[in-house]
Design a protein around this motif. Structure first.
Motif, mmCIF file in Angstrom:
data_model
loop_
_atom_site.group_PDB
_atom_site.id
_atom_site.type_symbol
_atom_site.label_atom_id
_atom_site.label_comp_id
_atom_site.label_asym_id
_atom_site.label_seq_id
_atom_site.Cartn_x
_atom_site.Cartn_y
_atom_site.Cartn_z
ATOM 1 N N SER A 102 0.830 -1.199 0.000
ATOM 2 C CA SER A 102 0.000 0.000 0.000
ATOM 3 C C SER A 102 0.871 1.259 0.000
ATOM 4 N N ASN A 103 0.540 2.194 -0.908
ATOM 5 C CA ASN A 103 1.212 3.507 -0.957
ATOM 6 C C ASN A 103 2.742 3.382 -0.940
ATOM 7 N N PHE A 104 3.253 2.478 -1.770
ATOM 8 C CA PHE A 104 4.692 2.238 -1.821
ATOM 9 C C PHE A 104 5.341 3.222 -2.781
ATOM 10 N N ASN A 105 6.349 3.951 -2.299
ATOM 11 C CA ASN A 105 7.087 4.904 -3.116
ATOM 12 C C ASN A 105 8.576 4.568 -3.081
ATOM 13 N N MET A 106 9.199 4.644 -4.250
ATOM 14 C CA MET A 106 10.624 4.338 -4.354
ATOM 15 C C MET A 106 11.206 5.040 -5.575
ATOM 16 N N GLU A 107 12.440 5.511 -5.444
ATOM 17 C CA GLU A 107 13.178 6.044 -6.575
ATOM 18 C C GLU A 107 14.557 5.407 -6.592
ATOM 19 N N ILE A 108 14.967 4.934 -7.763
ATOM 20 C CA ILE A 108 16.300 4.362 -7.916
ATOM 21 C C ILE A 108 16.959 5.025 -9.115
ATOM 22 N N HIS A 109 18.158 5.546 -8.910
ATOM 23 C CA HIS A 109 18.890 6.222 -9.971
ATOM 24 C C HIS A 109 19.885 5.266 -10.626
ATOM 25 N N GLN A 110 20.251 5.595 -11.850
ATOM 26 C CA GLN A 110 21.211 4.795 -12.606
ATOM 27 C C GLN A 110 22.489 4.578 -11.794
ATOM 28 N N GLY A 111 22.894 3.310 -11.700
ATOM 29 C CA GLY A 111 24.148 2.967 -11.046
ATOM 30 C C GLY A 111 24.047 2.700 -9.557
ATOM 31 N N GLU A 112 22.882 2.910 -8.954
ATOM 32 C CA GLU A 112 22.747 2.686 -7.517
ATOM 33 C C GLU A 112 22.633 1.196 -7.188
ATOM 34 N N LEU A 113 23.001 0.864 -5.966
ATOM 35 C CA LEU A 113 22.784 -0.469 -5.418
ATOM 36 C C LEU A 113 21.935 -0.287 -4.166
ATOM 37 N N VAL A 114 20.683 -0.706 -4.250
ATOM 38 C CA VAL A 114 19.675 -0.403 -3.229
ATOM 39 C C VAL A 114 19.139 -1.701 -2.634
ATOM 40 N N GLY A 115 18.901 -1.693 -1.331
ATOM 41 C CA GLY A 115 18.349 -2.849 -0.649
ATOM 42 C C GLY A 115 16.884 -2.656 -0.299
ATOM 43 N N LEU A 116 16.151 -3.762 -0.271
ATOM 44 C CA LEU A 116 14.752 -3.769 0.176
ATOM 45 C C LEU A 116 14.643 -4.851 1.247
ATOM 46 N N ILE A 117 14.389 -4.434 2.487
ATOM 47 C CA ILE A 117 14.377 -5.379 3.601
ATOM 48 C C ILE A 117 13.062 -5.283 4.366
ATOM 49 N N GLY A 118 12.864 -6.220 5.269
ATOM 50 C CA GLY A 118 11.679 -6.244 6.108
ATOM 51 C C GLY A 118 11.393 -7.655 6.581
ATOM 52 N N PRO A 119 10.501 -7.792 7.560
ATOM 53 C CA PRO A 119 10.172 -9.123 8.080
ATOM 54 C C PRO A 119 9.517 -9.995 7.018
ATOM 55 N N ASN A 120 9.450 -11.287 7.277
ATOM 56 C CA ASN A 120 8.714 -12.185 6.391
ATOM 57 C C ASN A 120 7.271 -11.707 6.285
ATOM 58 N N GLY A 121 6.742 -11.715 5.052
ATOM 59 C CA GLY A 121 5.370 -11.259 4.842
ATOM 60 C C GLY A 121 5.225 -9.760 4.722
#
Length: 264
Positions: free
Chosen positions: A23-42
């Protein structure tokens, strides 16, 4: 880093029946970046990957790649536009050889036509030769060339992970999505994986987004990190900011720290 993001995720959400998975997920990733997405199971991490790659179509919001809205596109169309991925559970063509697994992915970039393949025109053979050459280059990079004739199912687990990443790269992505690439790996394999990710990022001028539970890996290679909890964005920032964020510690990292203490 360019001013315009390579990927923009704007107020994206998806609902399955009465359940809002993201819900209401916002993200920006620029060229060349290395980005992580973490969080609990589920938390909605893999669901987010499925949204980005066309497996799911968002019920709200927009996903924009290189200025183009990609909502509703099929996975193969998203791949052609420049997003490739690996999966939490390894998905290889087990009965095909290691080499053929990479060639299958590279096939979308082949220059010869279906007609030339049917009638065995010279362009078919030159195209196949070029495809095999490029596939072998990927296998060399991933230290898998010696296994090129082995069935994929016969590879050790860590090598299967490497093969899956090699196959994803064969499609020539701008943005590579890695879904728990260190899952099931021992500490040495994880360390080798960190070095490999850094290497391929530089060599192929890649932008990388990864889901991972191994906090040593995430904190060690990611420049920015997004944290999801129950489908909602909880925090975003540098590894240091995330490590010290009270909300993140309470929702996720506190659990990770407890697990580390239990192991010790």
């Amino acid at each position: 880093m360019s001013s315009e993001p390579l990927l923009q995720v704007k107020d994206v959400g998806i609902q399955f029946g009465g359940l809002k998975a993201v819900s209401n997920f916002n993200m920006e990733i620029h060229q060349g970046e290395l980005v992580g997405l973490i969080g609990p199971n589920g938390a909605g991490k893999t669901t987010s990957f499925n949204l980005l790659t066309g497996v799911y179509s968002p019920t709200e919001g927009d996903i924009v790649l290189n200025g183009r809205r990609i909502n509703g596109l099929a996975p193969f169309q998203v791949t052609r536009l420049g997003i490739s991925r690996t999966f939490q559970n390894i998905r290889l063509f087990n009965e095909l050889s290691v080499l053929d697994n990479v060639k299958v992915a590279y096939h979308s970039l082949a220059k010869h036509s279906v007609l030339s393949s049917m009638f065995r025109f010279p362009s078919h053979f030159s195209g196949e030769k070029e495809m095999e050459k490029k596939a072998m280059e990927f296998l060399e990079i991933f230290n898998l060339a010696q296994y090129k004739d082995e069935d994929a199912k016969n590879l050790a687990y860590g090598k299967q992970r490497r093969l899956e990443i090699a196959r994803a790269l064969a499609a020539g992505p701008q943005l590579l999505l890695l879904d728990e690439p260190a899952a099931g790996m021992n500490p040495q394999e994880t360390k080798d994986l960190m070095e490999l990710i850094a290497f391929i990022r530089e060599k192929f001028n890649l932008t990388i987004l990864l889901i991972e539970h191994d906090m040593n890996l995430v904190m060690g290679i990611c420049e920015r990190i997004y944290v999801l909890d129950h489908g909602v964005l909880l925090a975003e920032g540098t590894p240091e900011e995330i490590r010290n964020n009270p909300k993140v510690i309470e929702a996720y990292l506190g659990e990770e720290v407890q697990n580390e203490h239990a192991k010790g």
